[in-house]
Design a protein around this motif. Structure first.
Motif, mmCIF file in Angstrom:
data_model
loop_
_atom_site.group_PDB
_atom_site.id
_atom_site.type_symbol
_atom_site.label_atom_id
_atom_site.label_comp_id
_atom_site.label_asym_id
_atom_site.label_seq_id
_atom_site.Cartn_x
_atom_site.Cartn_y
_atom_site.Cartn_z
ATOM 1 N N ARG A 32 0.839 -1.214 0.000
ATOM 2 C CA ARG A 32 0.000 0.000 0.000
ATOM 3 C C ARG A 32 0.866 1.253 0.000
ATOM 4 N NH1 ARG A 32 -2.645 -3.423 -1.326
ATOM 5 N NH2 ARG A 32 -4.656 -4.189 -0.593
ATOM 6 N N ASN A 33 1.861 1.213 -0.825
ATOM 7 C CA ASN A 33 2.750 2.362 -0.993
ATOM 8 C C ASN A 33 2.927 2.545 -2.487
ATOM 9 O OD1 ASN A 33 5.741 3.094 -1.695
ATOM 10 N ND2 ASN A 33 5.373 4.063 0.290
ATOM 11 N N TYR A 34 2.796 3.810 -2.951
ATOM 12 C CA TYR A 34 2.727 4.033 -4.388
ATOM 13 C C TYR A 34 4.026 3.700 -5.105
ATOM 14 C CZ TYR A 34 -1.806 6.177 -3.704
ATOM 15 O OH TYR A 34 -3.123 6.377 -3.400
ATOM 16 N N GLN A 35 5.146 4.038 -4.480
ATOM 17 C CA GLN A 35 6.415 3.763 -5.145
ATOM 18 C C GLN A 35 6.664 2.254 -5.248
ATOM 19 O OE1 GLN A 35 9.662 5.981 -3.509
ATOM 20 N NE2 GLN A 35 11.129 5.202 -5.011
ATOM 21 N N ALA A 36 6.354 1.547 -4.166
ATOM 22 C CA ALA A 36 6.502 0.090 -4.190
ATOM 23 C C ALA A 36 5.540 -0.513 -5.208
ATOM 24 C CB ALA A 36 6.238 -0.483 -2.797
ATOM 25 N N ARG A 37 4.324 0.008 -5.250
ATOM 26 C CA ARG A 37 3.355 -0.469 -6.236
ATOM 27 C C ARG A 37 3.864 -0.251 -7.648
ATOM 28 N NH1 ARG A 37 -1.488 3.247 -7.919
ATOM 29 N NH2 ARG A 37 0.343 4.227 -8.848
ATOM 30 N N ASN A 38 4.429 0.921 -7.889
ATOM 31 C CA ASN A 38 4.893 1.231 -9.241
ATOM 32 C C ASN A 38 6.014 0.293 -9.668
ATOM 33 O OD1 ASN A 38 3.045 3.281 -9.234
ATOM 34 N ND2 ASN A 38 4.548 4.921 -8.939
ATOM 35 N N TYR A 39 6.907 -0.013 -8.750
ATOM 36 C CA TYR A 39 7.952 -0.982 -9.083
ATOM 37 C C TYR A 39 7.325 -2.307 -9.495
ATOM 38 C CZ TYR A 39 11.894 1.778 -7.272
ATOM 39 O OH TYR A 39 12.865 2.716 -7.061
ATOM 40 N N MET A 40 6.353 -2.781 -8.716
ATOM 41 C CA MET A 40 5.730 -4.067 -9.033
ATOM 42 C C MET A 40 4.956 -3.997 -10.343
ATOM 43 S SD MET A 40 4.360 -6.032 -5.668
ATOM 44 C CE MET A 40 3.059 -4.878 -5.299
ATOM 45 N N ARG A 41 4.181 -2.949 -10.482
ATOM 46 C CA ARG A 41 3.263 -2.855 -11.615
ATOM 47 C C ARG A 41 4.004 -2.575 -12.925
ATOM 48 N NH1 ARG A 41 -0.430 2.287 -11.603
ATOM 49 N NH2 ARG A 41 1.629 3.092 -12.150
ATOM 50 N N ASP A 42 5.035 -1.741 -12.836
ATOM 51 C CA ASP A 42 5.634 -1.230 -14.070
ATOM 52 C C ASP A 42 6.944 -1.899 -14.448
ATOM 53 O OD1 ASP A 42 3.508 0.514 -13.921
ATOM 54 O OD2 ASP A 42 4.687 2.121 -13.008
#
Length: 158
Positions: A32-42
């Motif tokens: 639930r952290n945007y930077q961590a999410r972006n790493y996973m997603r992108d």
DNA sequence: GCCAACGTTGGC
DNA sequence: GCCAACGTTGGC
């Protein structure tokens, strides 16, 4: 291929827990952290390798290696009101959070503690060692990954 | 359990 | 858009 470090609290979900899952595979839910999410997603791709890090425990450190086996897809726990990861702003129609699937790959002969890693000059720039950083998903350089693996496999002293 | 370092929220 | 208040992370 890219390399990552992913944190998990062993009392919640440990490296051994991952091994015990069907196919030794599980989804990495709850980020639930945007930077961590972006790493996973992108940036995460199947085949990428992961240092499985135990955080917020008696001896923090890397227990072994996992492998990304499925690229990012919506984290359904985010729209489950009963889940501890529930986020009312995330919906199936407009998911806000994502997860990947990871598979257990290799346990280290030696648990590589945070202190062990701090003792290595070649790991000085590693994100997990930087003061104040708390990202639960972090990129790791190939050299850093290899160094931690050598330490964990007991091929080097220290 | 403490607390520094962050990230998020929300009033203005 | 600022920023104080609040919540969380995570080593120690």
């Amino acid at each position: 291929m890219k390399y990552w470090l992913m944190k998990s609290e062993p009392t919640v979900f440990s490296f051994d827990d991952l091994k015990g899952r069907p196919g030794s595979t599980d989804s990495w839910e709850g980020v639930r952290n945007y930077q961590a999410r972006n790493y996973m997603r992108d940036e995460m791709k199947a085949g990428d390798l992961v240092l499985f890090y135990h955080s917020n425990c008696e001896v923090p450190g890397v227990a072994g290696i996992a492998e990304v086996v499925r690229t990012a897809y919506p984290d359904h726990t985010s729209w489950n009101p009963v889940s501890m990861y529930y986020d009312p702003k995330s919906t199936p129609q407009n998911p806000r959070w994502f997860m990947v699937d990871v598979r257990w790959k290799e346990a280290f002969n030696r648990y590589v503690t945070l202190t062990d890693m701090r003792s290595r000059p070649e790991l000085m720039k590693m994100k997990v060692l930087q003061k104040g950083q708390r990202l639960s998903v972090q990129p790791v350089s190939e050299e850093e990954f290899d160094t931690v693996c050598r330490m964990g496999r007991g091929l080097e002293g220290g």
